[in-house]
Design a protein around this motif. Sequence first.
Motif, mmCIF file in Angstrom:
data_model
loop_
_atom_site.group_PDB
_atom_site.id
_atom_site.type_symbol
_atom_site.label_atom_id
_atom_site.label_comp_id
_atom_site.label_asym_id
_atom_site.label_seq_id
_atom_site.Cartn_x
_atom_site.Cartn_y
_atom_site.Cartn_z
ATOM 1 N N VAL A 83 -8.171 5.697 9.368
ATOM 2 C CA VAL A 83 -6.794 6.154 9.548
ATOM 3 C C VAL A 83 -6.712 7.287 10.562
ATOM 4 O O VAL A 83 -5.823 7.305 11.427
ATOM 5 C CB VAL A 83 -6.200 6.605 8.195
ATOM 6 N N GLY A 84 -7.645 8.250 10.473
ATOM 7 C CA GLY A 84 -7.594 9.402 11.368
ATOM 8 C C GLY A 84 -6.342 10.233 11.143
ATOM 9 O O GLY A 84 -5.936 10.466 10.002
ATOM 10 N N PRO A 85 -5.663 10.653 12.204
ATOM 11 C CA PRO A 85 -4.489 11.522 12.061
ATOM 12 C C PRO A 85 -3.176 10.768 11.880
ATOM 13 O O PRO A 85 -2.106 11.375 11.926
ATOM 14 C CB PRO A 85 -4.488 12.298 13.387
ATOM 15 N N ARG A 86 -3.236 9.465 11.678
ATOM 16 C CA ARG A 86 -2.023 8.644 11.679
ATOM 17 C C ARG A 86 -1.428 8.501 10.278
ATOM 18 O O ARG A 86 -2.159 8.422 9.294
ATOM 19 C CB ARG A 86 -2.341 7.244 12.211
ATOM 20 N N PRO A 87 -0.089 8.399 10.173
ATOM 21 C CA PRO A 87 0.489 7.927 8.913
ATOM 22 C C PRO A 87 0.100 6.465 8.728
ATOM 23 O O PRO A 87 -0.160 5.757 9.714
ATOM 24 C CB PRO A 87 1.999 8.090 9.133
ATOM 25 N N PHE A 88 0.056 6.007 7.496
ATOM 26 C CA PHE A 88 -0.411 4.644 7.275
ATOM 27 C C PHE A 88 0.311 3.994 6.101
ATOM 28 O O PHE A 88 0.802 4.667 5.185
ATOM 29 C CB PHE A 88 -1.921 4.619 7.032
ATOM 30 N N LEU A 89 0.369 2.673 6.153
ATOM 31 C CA LEU A 89 0.904 1.864 5.060
ATOM 32 C C LEU A 89 -0.252 1.491 4.149
ATOM 33 O O LEU A 89 -1.302 1.056 4.618
ATOM 34 C CB LEU A 89 1.573 0.608 5.625
ATOM 35 N N HIS A 90 -0.070 1.678 2.862
ATOM 36 C CA HIS A 90 -1.125 1.343 1.911
ATOM 37 C C HIS A 90 -0.598 0.358 0.879
ATOM 38 O O HIS A 90 0.468 0.569 0.292
ATOM 39 C CB HIS A 90 -1.639 2.596 1.204
ATOM 40 N N LEU A 91 -1.333 -0.739 0.666
ATOM 41 C CA LEU A 91 -1.013 -1.721 -0.363
ATOM 42 C C LEU A 91 -2.232 -1.958 -1.239
ATOM 43 O O LEU A 91 -3.369 -1.918 -0.758
ATOM 44 C CB LEU A 91 -0.591 -3.070 0.246
ATOM 45 N N ALA A 143 -2.701 -0.010 8.404
ATOM 46 C CA ALA A 143 -2.559 -0.191 6.960
ATOM 47 C C ALA A 143 -3.928 -0.187 6.302
ATOM 48 O O ALA A 143 -4.936 -0.535 6.929
ATOM 49 C CB ALA A 143 -1.841 -1.502 6.639
ATOM 50 N N VAL A 144 -3.940 0.197 5.038
ATOM 51 C CA VAL A 144 -5.148 0.170 4.224
ATOM 52 C C VAL A 144 -4.863 -0.653 2.977
ATOM 53 O O VAL A 144 -3.878 -0.411 2.270
ATOM 54 C CB VAL A 144 -5.599 1.586 3.814
ATOM 55 N N ILE A 145 -5.733 -1.621 2.713
ATOM 56 C CA ILE A 145 -5.652 -2.444 1.505
ATOM 57 C C ILE A 145 -6.900 -2.175 0.678
ATOM 58 O O ILE A 145 -8.018 -2.346 1.162
ATOM 59 C CB ILE A 145 -5.566 -3.942 1.846
ATOM 60 N N THR A 146 -6.715 -1.721 -0.545
ATOM 61 C CA THR A 146 -7.866 -1.457 -1.417
ATOM 62 C C THR A 146 -8.162 -2.706 -2.245
ATOM 63 O O THR A 146 -7.278 -3.246 -2.913
ATOM 64 C CB THR A 146 -7.591 -0.267 -2.346
ATOM 65 N N ALA A 147 -9.425 -3.152 -2.189
ATOM 66 C CA ALA A 147 -9.806 -4.395 -2.854
ATOM 67 C C ALA A 147 -11.201 -4.301 -3.464
ATOM 68 O O ALA A 147 -11.891 -5.311 -3.591
ATOM 69 C CB ALA A 147 -9.748 -5.553 -1.866
#
Length: 277
Positions: free
Chosen positions: A94-102, A6-10
Amino acid sequence: MDVTCAVITAAGPQQSRLPLQRFVDLRGVEKTALQIIIEEVTAAGVEEVCVVVRPGDQAAYREAAGEDARLLTFVEQPQPRGYGEALCRAAGFVGPRPFLHLVSDHLYISGESRRCAEQLVEAAREENCAVSAVQATRENMLPYYGTLGGRLVAGRKNLYEIENVLEKPTPTLAEQSLLVPGLRAGHYLCLFGMHVLTPAVFGILESCLAASGNTPISLSPALAELARCERYLALTVNGTRYNTGVKYGLLMAQLALAFHGVDREEILARVVEMLAK
């Protein structure tokens, strides 16, 4: 589609301190907003979390994450070049992976046993494509959210084929290009602050950055392009988002947690007592 990161932008100048704020959660336990957000993503199966922060914020975020700090990787956004550029900073993680982003300035309360992020990740897995969470939202709230237009997937009540995404449209523009059949009059499908995205979004963001010069970029134009490049859906999540970055947002988020949590009766009694004075 297996979503384990997952990626969280802050890193937003107006939002960077919001994840450090303390709340009392649904179980009556005092936690930071960051801890509550991390619980949201780990409940959906996430094992690694990248947090995009401003330079120098890492120590404060590690402390705010508590025991969950072991899950975190930090990436800096040195200059405030917008939400889209902040997310692009996580491409290497993340690289080649799907990811959850919040986003880091929203808290969520689910209307069912599955958390909001769980609902979203399950939809992405079933449909094997990118899916953004959305919520039917009154038109007076359009200045705060990206908004999309689309049509219902055949045989589904809560899943939409995305046709267009606009960042904070005016009501006039939304009425012209973002109407969604079946929604109540004056309501639009606005982004919920969480997405399952494919790595293709990073290539699109890099193109947006190259074309923008030094102008900050948002995420919505990249999402609109993603809809043109690959199958991309929107899910009406059974839950509610609380934007802590708006006026009274912190207060409303805490009240929502209290009214849906174990201390509901006590808090209701205190509110009634206050209103009676």
